[in-house]
Design an enzyme around this catalytic site. Structure first.
Site, PDB file in Angstrom:
ATOM      1  N   PHE A 177      -1.092  -3.749  59.599  1.00 26.73           N
ATOM      2  CA  PHE A 177      -1.103  -4.973  60.381  1.00 26.73           C
ATOM      3  C   PHE A 177      -0.397  -5.057  61.512  1.00 26.73           C
ATOM      4  O   PHE A 177       1.111  -4.428  61.632  1.00 26.73           O
ATOM      5  CB  PHE A 177      -0.240  -6.256  59.514  1.00 26.73           C
ATOM      6  CG  PHE A 177      -0.498  -7.526  60.022  1.00 26.73           C
ATOM      7  CD1 PHE A 177      -1.510  -8.322  60.163  1.00 26.73           C
ATOM      8  CD2 PHE A 177       0.539  -7.857  60.904  1.00 26.73           C
ATOM      9  CE1 PHE A 177      -1.692  -9.568  60.645  1.00 26.73           C
ATOM     10  CE2 PHE A 177       0.698  -9.224  61.634  1.00 26.73           C
ATOM     11  CZ  PHE A 177      -0.672 -10.158  61.368  1.00 26.73           C
TER      12      PHE A 177
ATOM     13  N   ASP B 174       5.420   1.551  64.602  1.00 23.17           N
ATOM     14  CA  ASP B 174       5.577  -0.055  64.451  1.00 23.17           C
ATOM     15  C   ASP B 174       6.580  -0.387  63.555  1.00 23.17           C
ATOM     16  O   ASP B 174       6.238  -0.512  62.283  1.00 23.17           O
ATOM     17  CB  ASP B 174       4.449  -0.678  64.296  1.00 23.17           C
ATOM     18  CG  ASP B 174       4.375  -2.170  64.434  1.00 23.17           C
ATOM     19  OD1 ASP B 174       5.312  -2.890  64.138  1.00 23.17           O
ATOM     20  OD2 ASP B 174       3.297  -2.760  64.004  1.00 23.17           O
TER      21      ASP B 174
ATOM     22  N   LYS C  48      10.690  -9.307  65.091  1.00 25.48           N
ATOM     23  CA  LYS C  48      11.337 -10.083  63.806  1.00 25.48           C
ATOM     24  C   LYS C  48      12.628 -10.090  63.783  1.00 25.48           C
ATOM     25  O   LYS C  48      13.427 -10.710  64.074  1.00 25.48           O
ATOM     26  CB  LYS C  48      10.754  -9.385  62.556  1.00 25.48           C
ATOM     27  CG  LYS C  48       9.219  -9.613  62.222  1.00 25.48           C
ATOM     28  CD  LYS C  48       8.840  -9.327  60.860  1.00 25.48           C
ATOM     29  CE  LYS C  48       7.256  -9.615  60.501  1.00 25.48           C
ATOM     30  NZ  LYS C  48       7.308 -10.963  60.067  1.00 25.48           N
TER      31      LYS C  48
END
Ligand SMILES: Cc1ncc(COP(=O)(O)O)c(C=O)c1O
Length: 395
Positions: free
Chosen positions: A128, A215, A244
């Site tokens: 994702f 990532d 995040k």
């Protein structure tokens, strides 16, 4: 009827106050947070150092200027990120997808500079990377992509933890310029890359002069006990997208580059109006400084270990639980059956968790969680899972 666009299946609860790892809803009910707003609230809620720093920044009157001017807070934040990543240059944006979009652009530009007219990026099944057109095309989920075709081209997909598949892709495709991997897949179900695999992947990238893009939007920033998962494997990627947990709740993303990717972007190649503004940069500086001062990496490893061991012991031999996996405070519990109803049951028991890919419960607490609070997560969570699987087995 709410005018908020209907893109999320929301639980009917609203948190209005927080302190440490505790949240209170509108009715004054208290909850233990084992999710951290999906790996965002690194310092938990109302951390005095973050509250003070943000309040001072707001009181100064300057929360936004523009990237047309020097931004000292941005320079200070970039210095800290360079230090903890071991890389050289930081582009600031506002979210994870933007950090990845930047990484994809860097990879394409790098490819063009090496004479590849249509550069391709190797990406993983179940990955994702976000929901913009480029990042959803990089994502390995039909659910995320369906309805948004035509997808962006230039991605070659392989299974995670399969180095041979990447080698084969390299044999068949001369356009590859980069490999993009989440070292621990978050949305895809807490799928952990073997460190040996990551090292082989990095060596392959070095040999082929492909960029290694790690990532770390969800798994990075101290959650696994080191600043970044690649540090467990012992090498330096070329590109590290972050977001995040970086601002502990203030929206911010960063695309960090070094190695082969250093110097690829020149003035005019990329930009963002809000990216790196003084408010977000104050959050970044304070988050990183506080993580160091409060020893939160060691805490994530220790308390995460207590939670994981508690889960492994509690579920050993239990029919219906497939696996407990993860590192530090990034933990997944895979059940045999779809278990979305556990989220509501946990809320009723005063616990905040999440379920991804239907069958995997995610536990990703704020990094400030104490051991006693970690044990309280176990005390509230374990009986729910036992009751859930027992009901399934007896039916
Ligand atoms: C690994 C990873 N990359 C990128 C993203 C996208 O981040 P955002 O939702 O901030 O765009 C996410 C979000 O869950 C993620 O887990």
């Amino acid at each position: 009827m709410s005018h908020v666009m209907n893109t999320y299946a929301r639980q009917p609860v609203a948190f209005v106050r927080g302190e440490g790892v505790w949240l209170w809803d509108e009715e004054g009910r208290k909850y233990l947070d084992a999710l951290a707003g999906i790996a965002v609230n690194t310092l938990g809620y109302a951390h005095p150092k973050l509250t003070r720093a943000l309040s001072q920044r707001i009181a100064s009157g300057v929360i936004h200027t523009s990237n047309l001017w020097r931004i000292p807070d941005q320079e200070a934040a970039a210095d800290r990120i360079a230090e903890i990543t071991g890389l050289d240059e930081v582009f600031f944006c506002n979210s994870g997808l933007e950090a990845n979009e930047c990484a994809i652009k860097v990879a394409r530009k790098y490819g063009h500079e090496r004479g590849i007219a249509e550069p391709a990026i190797v990406v993983m099944e179940k990955a994702f990377h976000g929901r913009s057109l480029a990042t959803l095309s990089a994502t390995g989920s039909r659910k995320v992509q369906a309805g948004f075709e035509p997808l962006v081209s230039g991605f070659v997909r392989v299974p995670l933890n399969d180095i041979e598949a990447v080698r084969q892709a390299g044999e068949h495709n001369r356009n590859i310029a980069a490999v993009m991997v989440e070292p621990i897949q978050g949305e895809g179900g807490i799928n952990v890359s073997r460190l040996e695999y990551l090292r082989s992947l990095f060596e392959l990238c070095q040999r082929k002069q492909w960029l290694f893009i790690s990532d770390e939007v969800q798994c990075g920033l101290g959650r696994t006990g080191k600043w970044f998962v690649y540090q467990h494997a012992g090498f330096l990627p070329d590109v590290v997208p972050l977001a995040k947990g970086l601002g502990s709740g203030v929206p911010v993303g960063a695309c960090v580059v070094g190695g082969l990717a250093k110097g690829v972007f020149k003035p005019g190649n990329h930009g963002s109006t809000f990216g790196g503004n003084p408010l977000a940069m104050t959050a970044v500086r304070t988050t990183i400084d506080t993580m160091k001062e409060d020893g939160l990496l060691a805490n994530a490893e220790r308390v995460g270990g207590v939670i994981r061991k508690g889960l492994v012991d509690a579920f050993a031999g239990l029919k219906g639980v497939v696996e407990v996996r993860g590192m530090g405070m990034m933990i997944g519990i895979e059940l045999q059956e779809a278990c979305g109803e556990l989220v509501k049951q946990a809320l009723d028991a005063g616990l905040v968790i999440n379920v991804t890919v239907d069958k995997v419960v995610r536990i990703m607490p704020p990094l400030v969680m104490s051991e006693a609070e970690g044990r309280e997560v176990l005390a509230r969570f374990v009986p729910l899972v036992k009751a859930f699987v027992e009901k399934r087995v007896t039916v």
